[in-house]
Write a protein that holds these residues in place. Sequence first.
Motif, PDB file in Angstrom:
ATOM      1  N   ALA A  71      41.635  40.656  46.566  1.00  0.00           N
ATOM      2  CA  ALA A  71      42.984  41.030  46.794  1.00  0.00           C
ATOM      3  C   ALA A  71      43.421  42.282  47.047  1.00  0.00           C
ATOM      4  N   GLY A  72      44.462  42.695  47.362  1.00  0.00           N
ATOM      5  CA  GLY A  72      44.861  43.947  47.441  1.00  0.00           C
ATOM      6  C   GLY A  72      45.419  44.810  46.346  1.00  0.00           C
ATOM      7  N   ASP A  73      45.749  43.792  45.217  1.00  0.00           N
ATOM      8  CA  ASP A  73      46.285  44.604  44.087  1.00  0.00           C
ATOM      9  C   ASP A  73      45.992  43.342  42.884  1.00  0.00           C
ATOM     10  N   SER A  74      46.176  44.053  41.473  1.00  0.00           N
ATOM     11  CA  SER A  74      45.921  42.847  40.655  1.00  0.00           C
ATOM     12  C   SER A  74      47.054  41.909  40.295  1.00  0.00           C
ATOM     13  N   LEU A  75      48.247  42.191  40.933  1.00  0.00           N
ATOM     14  CA  LEU A  75      49.360  41.179  40.738  1.00  0.00           C
ATOM     15  C   LEU A  75      48.953  39.887  41.604  1.00  0.00           C
ATOM     16  N   GLY A 118      37.944  28.608  39.848  1.00  0.00           N
ATOM     17  CA  GLY A 118      36.427  28.393  39.901  1.00  0.00           C
ATOM     18  C   GLY A 118      36.277  29.542  40.923  1.00  0.00           C
ATOM     19  N   VAL A 119      36.865  30.419  41.591  1.00  0.00           N
ATOM     20  CA  VAL A 119      36.187  31.297  42.493  1.00  0.00           C
ATOM     21  C   VAL A 119      36.575  32.521  41.856  1.00  0.00           C
ATOM     22  N   PRO A 120      35.457  33.485  42.045  1.00  0.00           N
ATOM     23  CA  PRO A 120      35.803  34.956  41.707  1.00  0.00           C
ATOM     24  C   PRO A 120      36.747  35.474  42.518  1.00  0.00           C
ATOM     25  N   VAL A 121      37.807  36.115  42.074  1.00  0.00           N
ATOM     26  CA  VAL A 121      38.606  36.957  42.690  1.00  0.00           C
ATOM     27  C   VAL A 121      38.922  38.421  42.034  1.00  0.00           C
ATOM     28  N   LEU A 122      38.635  39.256  43.115  1.00  0.00           N
ATOM     29  CA  LEU A 122      38.559  40.833  42.836  1.00  0.00           C
ATOM     30  C   LEU A 122      39.709  41.293  43.352  1.00  0.00           C
ATOM     31  N   SER A 123      39.943  42.688  42.893  1.00  0.00           N
ATOM     32  CA  SER A 123      41.122  43.449  43.185  1.00  0.00           C
ATOM     33  C   SER A 123      40.633  44.760  43.554  1.00  0.00           C
ATOM     34  N   VAL A 124      41.073  45.509  44.604  1.00  0.00           N
ATOM     35  CA  VAL A 124      40.854  46.502  45.003  1.00  0.00           C
ATOM     36  C   VAL A 124      41.261  47.577  44.056  1.00  0.00           C
ATOM     37  N   PRO A 184      38.156  48.635  39.717  1.00  0.00           N
ATOM     38  CA  PRO A 184      36.821  48.587  39.985  1.00  0.00           C
ATOM     39  C   PRO A 184      36.105  47.940  38.980  1.00  0.00           C
ATOM     40  N   GLY A 185      36.728  47.770  37.611  1.00  0.00           N
ATOM     41  CA  GLY A 185      35.914  47.495  36.678  1.00  0.00           C
ATOM     42  C   GLY A 185      35.393  45.833  36.635  1.00  0.00           C
ATOM     43  N   PHE A 186      35.766  45.074  37.394  1.00  0.00           N
ATOM     44  CA  PHE A 186      35.283  43.866  37.729  1.00  0.00           C
ATOM     45  C   PHE A 186      34.600  44.026  39.343  1.00  0.00           C
ATOM     46  N   ASN A 187      33.533  43.730  39.421  1.00  0.00           N
ATOM     47  CA  ASN A 187      32.743  43.893  40.674  1.00  0.00           C
ATOM     48  C   ASN A 187      31.397  42.906  40.810  1.00  0.00           C
ATOM     49  N   PRO A 188      31.746  41.622  40.782  1.00  0.00           N
ATOM     50  CA  PRO A 188      30.369  40.704  40.700  1.00  0.00           C
ATOM     51  C   PRO A 188      29.706  40.923  42.237  1.00  0.00           C
ATOM     52  N   ASP A 189      28.635  40.435  42.230  1.00  0.00           N
ATOM     53  CA  ASP A 189      27.722  40.222  43.449  1.00  0.00           C
ATOM     54  C   ASP A 189      28.455  39.282  44.519  1.00  0.00           C
TER      55      ASP A 189
END
Length: 495
Positions: free
Chosen positions: A398-402, A413-419, A422-427
């Motif tokens: 996602a483009g931001d945390s919101l 059930g799906v990992p969601v990352l935010s640009v 950077p503290g959450f960065n699974p493979d």
Amino acid sequence: MTESSRRNISWIFVLLAAYFVLQVGVRLATSHSLDLDEAEQAFRSQWLAAGYGPQPPFYNWLQYTVFQFAGVSLTALSIVKNLLLFISYLLYGLTARLVLRDKALVAIATLGLLTIPQMAFEMQRDLTHTVAVFFSASIFFYGFIRSLKQPSLASYLIAGIGIGFGLLAKYNFAILPAAALIAALSDSRLRLRIFDWRLMLTAVVALIITLPHLFWLKDNLDFATARTLEKMTASGDASYLMQVSMGISSLALATISFAGLTVAVFAIVFGKSLRPALASRSQWTRLLERMMLVFFAGILLLIVFGGAAGIKDRWLVPMLFILPLYFCLKIEAAGVTTDRAFRRFIPILAVIMIGVPAALYGSVATARFTGHYERLNRPYTGMLETLRKQDEPAAILAGDSLLAGNLRQDIPGVPVLSVDYPGFNPDLSSRRPLLLVWLLPQKGGNEGLPPDMAEWLKANLGTSAPEASVIDVPYFYGRGDDRYRFGYAWVNQPG
């Protein structure tokens, strides 16, 4: 107020319980979308850490735990917040009952918290960490006052729990126990309660609670404080005198914003008897006055020597939440009769308890008439449902945390990352397809993949920027055919 009501004030807590249940219902009825702090909780519930960034982790830990049992949902978010608020009001009422003899004043002090806009409205609108501060402050304040009036191992333990939770809620909470300690030490009759061996229990309990985060903070101090310091010291190229002037002005405005409505309500309720009552004093009013004096002195030192230029009203919660109780203590010290005042207070309370939920709902729902949209009007759910018809994502960037938090709520059930985090960065190297989603300017502007997302793909997956597309979805409570626009792209093959 009837005689039976004077003897039994449990009706206050029944009323408050019903009110906070109503607030849960209103929040669920208003919109499925999440606001900033709610989205942060949903997004960061994907992992457990000793620290997450500028805000300490108490609320994150609590919400993470609840999500493990109840699942990620708006219902779980709303119930946690309103349960914390109810417990806070309950403890505040129990504290008032310790120091006030007149049960009408106990009721006015407790329900008077609803006259503080930052607590009645803003905490419901979005705030989470500030709710945690209020919760912790209520625990500490109850333990502190009980330790002074009815000291026991339990009271010192409660104070320690409040300090521990408070330091994990917001760092500025530290000024509350510091102010309480200094205020009590300056009173010879209360000093013995400070020089008590049980105070060691308070300190040990607070230390044990905060220890995991303190170890994290030692290695991440800049990360944890940089954003807050940037907000506080944002004075541009102003001179030192201008910065101090800006800081003092913002403190004055924040104080008026925080306390103005409460002062006005008490003036209406108690009329001409309020002014002479403010000159009356008791042991408890002197204690609270010294606490507030230390609190404001600490903020002034921060302005003069720390470069603070912008003080926000919600930062005053750890201390000025005591205002309704302080005014009631003054009124009792003056011997003012309260029957007529209580009858005047009830309709004002009714207006607040009906008006606040109505305003919260109306600020979103009236968009269908005004075309003025809030974050809660954004159709994140409709957007994700449409994109999932194209393909089922194995991961989302996602483009931001919101945006990330809102997506996380609907596809837990799906990992969601935010640009932007950077503290959450699974493979994600083997997770395909990867869905990229970002917010678009609603009037013109670039519709392509944002540069920071393209850089993230290159740095983390070795993938070049995919072709971007646009989706527009009707707003919640949209006017006519008004729609919100999102950008999206799919990455289907490993880089």
